[in-house]
Design an enzyme around this catalytic site. Structure first.
Site, PDB file in Angstrom:
ATOM      1  N   GLY A  96      14.687 -21.869   3.935  1.00  0.00           N
ATOM      2  CA  GLY A  96      15.186 -20.548   4.294  1.00  0.00           C
ATOM      3  C   GLY A  96      16.587 -20.517   4.840  1.00  0.00           C
TER       4      GLY A  96
ATOM      5  N   GLY B  69      14.184 -28.100   6.589  1.00  0.00           N
ATOM      6  CA  GLY B  69      13.296 -26.944   6.486  1.00  0.00           C
ATOM      7  C   GLY B  69      13.823 -25.937   5.504  1.00  0.00           C
TER       8      GLY B  69
ATOM      9  N   ASN C  46      18.738 -31.041  -0.795  1.00  0.00           N
ATOM     10  CA  ASN C  46      17.927 -29.870  -1.099  1.00  0.00           C
ATOM     11  C   ASN C  46      18.271 -28.761  -0.119  1.00  0.00           C
ATOM     12  OD1 ASN C  46      15.941 -28.035  -1.828  1.00  0.00           O
ATOM     13  ND2 ASN C  46      14.480 -28.943  -0.385  1.00  0.00           N
TER      14      ASN C  46
ATOM     15  N   GLU D 258      17.356 -40.489   4.185  1.00  0.00           N
ATOM     16  CA  GLU D 258      16.144 -41.274   3.933  1.00  0.00           C
ATOM     17  C   GLU D 258      15.791 -41.300   2.451  1.00  0.00           C
ATOM     18  OE1 GLU D 258      16.058 -38.195   4.783  1.00  0.00           O
ATOM     19  OE2 GLU D 258      14.463 -37.258   3.639  1.00  0.00           O
TER      20      GLU D 258
ATOM     21  N   CYS E  83      19.718 -31.609   7.179  1.00  0.00           N
ATOM     22  CA  CYS E  83      19.507 -30.437   6.330  1.00  0.00           C
ATOM     23  C   CYS E  83      19.483 -29.153   7.162  1.00  0.00           C
ATOM     24  CB  CYS E  83      18.229 -30.646   5.518  1.00  0.00           C
ATOM     25  SG  CYS E  83      18.085 -29.516   4.147  1.00  0.00           S
ATOM     26  N   LEU E  84      18.342 -28.467   7.258  1.00  0.00           N
ATOM     27  CA  LEU E  84      18.302 -27.245   8.079  1.00  0.00           C
ATOM     28  C   LEU E  84      18.650 -27.590   9.518  1.00  0.00           C
ATOM     29  CD1 LEU E  84      17.537 -24.156   8.125  1.00  0.00           C
ATOM     30  CD2 LEU E  84      15.301 -24.913   8.937  1.00  0.00           C
TER      31      LEU E  84
ATOM     32  N   PHE F 258      22.058 -23.344   1.612  1.00  0.00           N
ATOM     33  CA  PHE F 258      23.061 -22.850   2.552  1.00  0.00           C
ATOM     34  C   PHE F 258      23.956 -23.997   2.996  1.00  0.00           C
ATOM     35  CE2 PHE F 258      19.563 -19.944   2.610  1.00  0.00           C
ATOM     36  CZ  PHE F 258      20.132 -18.690   2.745  1.00  0.00           C
TER      37      PHE F 258
ATOM     38  N   HIS G 257      19.756 -35.815   2.838  1.00  0.00           N
ATOM     39  CA  HIS G 257      18.594 -36.590   3.280  1.00  0.00           C
ATOM     40  C   HIS G 257      18.896 -38.077   3.164  1.00  0.00           C
ATOM     41  CE1 HIS G 257      15.524 -33.280   3.443  1.00  0.00           C
ATOM     42  NE2 HIS G 257      16.519 -32.691   2.781  1.00  0.00           N
TER      43      HIS G 257
END
Ligand code: SF4
Length: 1355
Positions: free
Chosen positions: A303, A301, A376, A420, A334-335, A379, A418
């Site tokens: 932000g 996700g 991607n 995948e 990721c997030l 943070f 990622h």
């Protein structure tokens, strides 16, 4: 093509119509040039970019024009666009897509492809993506490459925009796609400059403005963009409702918390049989527990993760459940990874410029492997902030940032990247499918060979249609070839396909269930027209009705593209379509990053005599490759690295090829000529095809008339001292049973290769099945144990066919080697052996002995209970063998019950002792002792090994052992079985090995089932030299005695050493004949003597081969072989004892019996027409046809001599009186009183005379024979028919003198040589061909054929 922008259409048209030669222009891709030419009718413009570069464009590709006569700049769009970054840097370019100004965090992405996935990845919400690859937009956009339902990135910045969507499934250009999704693009920008700024100064805010703005105005816009730190974007991208996704087969239920989930992640979970419940980001832990998931997924996700306090709290509740809730495994990406880390109490921080790209190296600290990942994120998790309960599992090799964590005791783990999106694959399974005329097998085989040469390990599965010529386009005509290749060791052809290539609707329909969920379909749209849909009974076009939405479908009109590529070659449509498979091959080569070199070399070799077809195939191959390259058919081009295989020299091989090479190798190592007798049968025929190529290795291949002839000929060859081999499949195995029993009884080497297929009866000729184990073990009458082996992979076929030859030759017994159909046709890389490494094969023939030495005892045995192999031509060893029980040691015929029991146990014990000569069984994979033993045999090896590896990795105590020796079993099998609590035996049958294991070891196993020169001897032999020491046991008065006596009398006159003579018989009274001859002899099986003699003569042309047979033996069950040997003209002498009755079976009528004969089986008289043996023989293209009788001694002797002098098959019918069951049947022809009137004794060049005083004759009235009485002086001798042995027409008439005396049409029965013709013999042709080919090609080099034409070295 870029679509017209409707809004400013009129304005654009006016501008473009006004373009003149010399005008300066800027293309919509941002390239500057000068107009060099125009075609206003076609709307084309030629633009000069430099002195040497001039390109034709459609006028619509022009973005701006600077008139030659104008100093002012005019724009088709609003070019006065500037971006003012925080650093104060401003960039001027052109906007495309939407014109809606936007601000956001400026990031750069290093991926070469995938802009559409990037734009639709929710993780890019709030960001403007700068693509570092200089050309973006060239494969357009489509509905298949979306990661979500909309564009989430705020905007995109590119160096050069391509206006053409070259991808075959492009639905619109990037420009209009952005416009449609209200997203701005910014082109003609020096993206390298932006990247340098970001890398130097860190993440920046930016703004894309459209129009004229002052610097201050632009600054204000930039500063209005919120910073990413502290920004919450998840609530914007997360779905609001619960959504469910169901796989075909559900194994797990996963709750995916949507912080901005990508569709690709959902697809991969579905592929792993996970039912997915996608829930909004703010769903509470309690609500999630109520969904009762097997696992929880925390998605990617956008932000700053640290602001998502509620989400962190929810995750904390999930990782610390109260007593009412179980601990549920949690995985984050990721997030999701950042949130999980925050939930553990760790801290996150803003990266300077983030990680955005598809080629980031990450080290997996547990395995030490480096994984190339897609990333991607802006943070990262601070590793120092992690609690002690968490260990770091992954680190980024670019900057050392944390990339993965795992809880030390609980099932929680996450990764920053990622997985995948990884573009490097470990293994891939491709299923090529099409009509049987589409060349699918060649395509698959070529792809496999290329993969192997490039270092991949692989396994293939060709799946042929069951029908030879099913109508094209129907399901019955679908042919498939599955290739499983990888950078890891590959043991199976792959359970499910990752990629399905289909040439028509039927291929899709027949194979869709073999494709994994979310897999790739490459469909030839040319095979989905109305006709193909109808033929395949597909009601609606699946490429258009949305039924394939769960797959990635790539539609390519391969038919049309191939046709286009072959234009100008002068080929017809059908011929052009034959090259479609090469287009497909080229395309898939491109997709998996493989070179065309191997296939180009193969095509050059295959079509060197047909330049047009060669050019067509080369063009199609290259067209497919260039199509993939040019239109970027796939957003990702995959690479499968070379596998880590044992170092050495490899080649590519099928199981059947390996079997052929093993036979030649065994022949060379044993120094025995190879005789291969086979009848064509799927899928074993390839062995015959392959061996037929190796004449310069002295290989004799014999395509027999049937399965029985095939095995019999191999037995004959083996008796002569050759390595006798036969192959078969399916019902062919049934037909060989009796002959295999004969070889077991005679204790003679014989190798039977059974390529197993589905049964019963004809069953499934093209399908594999492990159906013949019990047949191999017990499928013969009586106690007839054979050695049984099974190969487990294509290359393993070499090892075990070679071993079959070794054991058969060293143990003087048949060996049945079972190959599974799919491994016989399947391929894999083969670390082929050096000739010097091949096991020795010890073959010693019994040596000659003089008459003062001990007599030869053919069934005297050594310590392994193996008798000596004494081959015809060896002086002093003349002996007879056969199917009748033999006395221990002496080998004489014995009916003694005790002897039979002793011989039965001796034959069985010989096989049992073999267990001491074969290797012990070992655990192939897994634990030596444990809970479960997977026990397999044959072609299930790869599947069982793979399953065991996976189970062991999951912590199960499982071992896998695989049997290659099935009779006898390895001596330690019982020990291995006892080391496991449970034994599971998976077999592709209803349970055959399991029966043997349960019976032998009393183990409650569990089945897992789916359905061969001395100088010329001048000494003249005496008749007694040809008489054996056997008592002659025919009925007193039987005509057989006379024939035996005359043969024994004539043979010394023939000048052939008795050790060079072999008498072969079938079944019946006459078939005892070989036992009474002091020569070599074989008493074989019913009707098969001619087939066995054929094999013997081909393999040992130096021998003098005789066949002794009767009318019941050769004219009923053996009629086929009888016809075939005559047709082939094998140099064999056939003495056909005709008594018109079955004697041995106690008097039933035979095929030669006259109508009305009363026998036990015809108590009211036979109503069956008698067979005419000589007419049949002549009709079979016999080259020597003669008749004689047992009671005319001089004539009988002369005919035996004539028969022997003939080169080729000589057929001598001998009227033989059966005193017991058909006495005096030939009396009219054999008795003095009637003989003169009824017999016509033929002499070449003499008139046809008969009668007591030669007073009668036969003249020809045209072609009608007429009987004349010379006494009446109407005709003289000069009017009579003069016998010509070489006149086929007259011979035909003579064979028809077949009516009985006293009948109206009676003509005297001819005796003597009716027909003789010179014709090359089959055995001579076979051997001359071998000599010629050996002279041409040189003597075969075993090293050379083991290595083949293409090898590669793995270091
Ligand atoms: S049954 Fe007839 S053919 Fe057979 S041995 Fe006796 S007499 Fe000869």
């Amino acid at each position: 093509m870029i679509r017209p922008q409707r809004k400013k259409q009129k304005e654009r048209e006016a501008l473009l119509n006004d373009i003149q030669k010399g005008d300066k222009v800027i293309t919509i891709g941002g390239a500057h040039g000068k107009v060099a030419g125009l075609d206003n009718e076609k709307n084309l413009v030629w633009i000069q970019f430099s002195d040497t570069v001039k390109i034709q464009f459609d006028k619509s590709a022009i973005a701006s024009v600077e008139k030659i006569n104008s100093a002012a700049s005019t724009s088709t769009q609003q070019l006065e666009t500037a971006d003012k970054l925080k650093t104060g840097d401003a960039f001027k370019g052109f906007v495309f897509g939407s014109k809606k100004e936007v601000g956001g965090e400026i990031v750069f992405n290093t991926s070469h492809t995938g802009y559409q996935e990037i734009l639709t990845d929710p993780s890019y919400a709030g960001q403007i993506v700068t693509m570092t690859y200089p050309l973006i937009g060239n494969y357009g956009t489509n509905a298949q490459d979306l990661e979500s339902s909309k564009i989430w990135a705020s905007g995109i910045i590119v160096k050069e925009l391509s206006t053409m969507g070259f991808n075959f499934q492009s639905q619109q250009g990037l420009n209009s796609y952005l416009e449609q999704n209200d997203t701005i693009g910014f082109g003609s920008i020096d993206t390298r400059h932006i990247v340098r700024i970001i890398r130097t100064k860190g993440a920046l805010r930016g703004y894309i403005a459209v129009g004229d703005y002052s610097v201050d105005e632009l600054k204000e816009k930039v500063f209005s963009v919120p910073k990413m730190e502290g920004s919450e974007w998840v609530s914007v991208v997360s779905q609001k409702k619960v959504r469910s996704l169901t796989p075909k087969k559900k194994l797990f239920h996963v709750v995916a918390i949507d912080y901005g989930i990508k569709q690709n992640i959902e697809r991969l979970l579905l592929e792993r049989h996970c039912e997915i419940t996608v829930v909004p980001f703010d769903m509470t832990a309690e609500e999630i527990f109520k969904l009762n998931p097997d696992g929880i997924f925390l998605s990617n996700g956008p932000g700053d993760p640290s602001v998502l306090r509620q989400s962190i709290s929810t995750i904390q509740s999930l990782i610390n459940p109260d007593k009412e809730h179980p601990v549920i495994p949690i995985f984050g990406i990721c997030l999701g990874h950042q949130l999980l880390s925050l939930a553990f109490g760790a801290k996150t921080y803003k990266l300077k410029f983030g990680h955005h790209g598809s080629n980031h190296p990450v080290k997996h600290l547990v395995t030490g492997k480096v994984e190339i990942t897609s990333q991607n994120h802006g943070f990262a998790v601070n590793p120092k902030s992690l609690p002690s309960s968490i260990k770091v599992t992954h680190v980024n090799l670019y900057d050392g940032t944390l990339e993965g964590i795992q809880h030390k005791t609980l099932p929680f783990f996450s990764v920053q990247f990622h997985p995948e999106g990884a573009p490097v694959l470990e293994d891939v399974t491709i299923l090529f499918a099409g009509d049987s005329g589409d060349g699918i097998q060649l395509t698959g085989a070529q792809f496999g060979e290329t993969s192997a040469i490039l270092g991949n390990d692989l396994n293939t599965f060709p799946n042929y249609p069951a029908e030879i010529r099913a109508p094209a386009g129907t399901l019955a005509s679908v042919s498939g070839f599955q290739v499983h290749f990888g950078s890891k060791l590959i043991f199976t052809p792959g359970d499910e396909a990752d990629v399905l290539v289909v040439m028509n609707a039927a291929a899709l329909k027949a194979n869709l269930n073999k494709l994994k969920e979310g897999g790739i379909i490459i469909a030839n749209t040319g095979g989905f027209d109305d006709k193909n849909l109808t033929l395949s009974k597909t009601p609606a076009n699946p490429l258009e009705n949305g039924s394939l939405s769960q797959y990635q479908v790539y539609q390519v009109d391969i038919t049309k593209l191939t046709q286009t590529a072959l234009e100008g070659l002068g080929l017809g449509t059908k011929e052009m379509h034959r090259s479609k498979n090469m287009f497909v091959l080229g395309l898939v080569y491109w997709l998996y990053n493989k070179t065309l070199d191997h296939s180009i070399n193969n095509l050059n070799a295959k079509f060197k005599k047909n330049p047009t077809i060669l050019e067509a195939n080369l063009r199609a191959l290259k067209a497919g490759y260039h199509y993939g390259e040019t239109v970027e058919i796939f957003s990702t081009r995959y690479e499968v690295k070379p596998a880590k295989m044992k170092p050495g020299q490899y080649r590519h091989i099928t199981g059947n090829q390996a079997a052929s090479l093993a036979l030649i190798s065994a022949s060379q190592i044993s120094k025995l000529p190879l005789f291969f007798g086979s009848y064509p049968i799927t899928p074993a025929s390839d062995i015959l095809h392959d061996l037929a190529k190796y004449k310069n290795f002295g290989v004799r291949t014999f395509q027999a008339e049937d399965e029985i002839s095939a095995v019999c000929s191999a037995i004959g060859a083996s008796y002569g001292g050759s390595l006798g081999v036969t192959s078969t499949s399916g019902p062919g195995m049934d037909l060989k049973s009796e002959a295999v029993g004969l070889a077991i009884s005679m204790e003679i080497p014989l190798v039977v290769i059974d390529v197993q297929r589905g049964g019963p009866s004809t069953g499934l000729p093209t399908k594999t099945e492990q159906s013949d184990l019990l047949t191999a073990m017990f499928g013969r009458h009586g106690e007839a144990p054979a050695i049984v082996l099974a190969a487990s992979s294509p290359s393993n076929c070499f090892t075990f066919v070679y071993e079959a030859c070794r054991l058969s030759l060293e143990y003087m017994t048949p060996v049945i080697c079972l190959l599974d159909g799919f491994i016989a046709n399947g391929t894999e890389p083969w670390l082929y052996p050096n000739v010097s490494d091949l096991p020795n094969i010890n073959v010693t023939f019994a040596t000659p002995r003089n008459s003062n030495e001990e007599p030869f005892l053919p069934y005297k045995r050594n310590e392994k209970l193996v008798r000596e192999w004494a081959i015809p031509g060896t002086k002093g060893l003349e002996h007879r063998i056969g199917g009748l029980e033999k006395a221990d040691v002496t080998g004489e015929v014995s009916y003694d019950p005790d002897n039979h029991e002793r011989m039965t146990f001796l034959r069985a014990e010989k096989i049992a002792r073999l267990a001491q000569d074969i290797p012990e069984l070992s655990i192939s994979t897994g634990v030596e002792r444990g809970d479960v033993l997977l026990l397999g045999w044959g072609g299930t090896f790869g599947n069982l090994k793979t399953a065991t590896l996976e189970l062991v990795e999951e912590g199960y105590k499982v071992g896998h052992a695989h049997l290659h020796y099935l009779n006898p079993f390895p001596r330690n099998l019982g020990h291995i079985l006892s080391h496991f609590k449970k034994v599971i035996i998976p077999e592709l049958n209803t349970g055959q090995l399991i029966r043997l294991i349960r019976d032998r070891y009393l183990v409650p196993a569990i089945g897992l089932n789916k359905v061969q020169g001395l100088p010329f001897k001048v000494k003249k032999l005496q008749p007694k030299d040809f008489a054996s020491n056997q008592d002659v046991r025919w009925c007193p008065g039987c005509g057989d005695y006379s024939i035996l006596k005359q043969v024994q009398t004539v043979l010394p006159e023939l000048g052939v050493e008795k050790e060079k003579m072999v008498f072969v018989s079938g079944i019946g009274c006459s078939s005892r004949f070989p036992y009474y001859m002091n020569t070599y002899g074989m008493h074989t099986i019913h009707g098969r003597a001619t087939a066995i003699a054929t094999g013997l003569k081909i393999s040992r042309p130096d021998l003098d081969v005789w066949v002794i047979t009767g009318d019941g033996d050769s004219l009923s069950i053996g009629a086929n072989h009888f016809v075939q040997i005559l047709r082939r003209n094998v140099d064999v002498n056939i003495l056909l004892f005709n008594n018109e009755i079955y004697g041995l079976t106690k008097g039933q009528y035979s095929p030669a019996s006259q109508m009305g004969l009363v026998t036990k089986s015809t108590p009211f008289g036979s109503v069956d027409s008698p067979l005419n043996p000589l007419a049949l023989s002549l009709g079979s293209d016999g080259t020597f046809i003669a008749r004689t009788m047992d009671r005319d001694i001089p004539h009988l002797r002369s005919m035996i001599t004539r028969a022997h002098s003939h080169r080729g098959t000589s057929l001598l019918e001998i009227y033989q009186n059966c005193v017991i069951f058909n006495d005096a049947v030939f009396e009219p022809f054999t008795e003095k009183a009637t003989k003169a009137e009824n017999d016509l004794f033929l002499e070449h060049g003499k008139p046809l005379l008969f009668g007591k005083t030669n007073n009668k004759g036969i003249k020809l009235d045209g072609l009608k024979p007429v009987c004349v009485d010379l006494k009446n002086e109407k005709e003289s001798v000069n009017d009579l028919w003069i016998h010509d042995e070489h006149d086929l027409t007259k011979a035909s008439l003579l064979t028809r003198f077949f009516e009985l005396p006293n009948s109206e049409l009676f003509l005297p029965r001819p005796f003597g040589v009716i027909y003789e013709k010179d014709k090359p013999t089959y055995d001579r042709n076979v051997n001359e061909q071998i000599e010629t080919i050996t002279k041409t090609r040189g003597k075969g080099n075993l090293d050379s054929i083991l290595s083949g034409n293409e090898t590669w070295t793995i270091v």
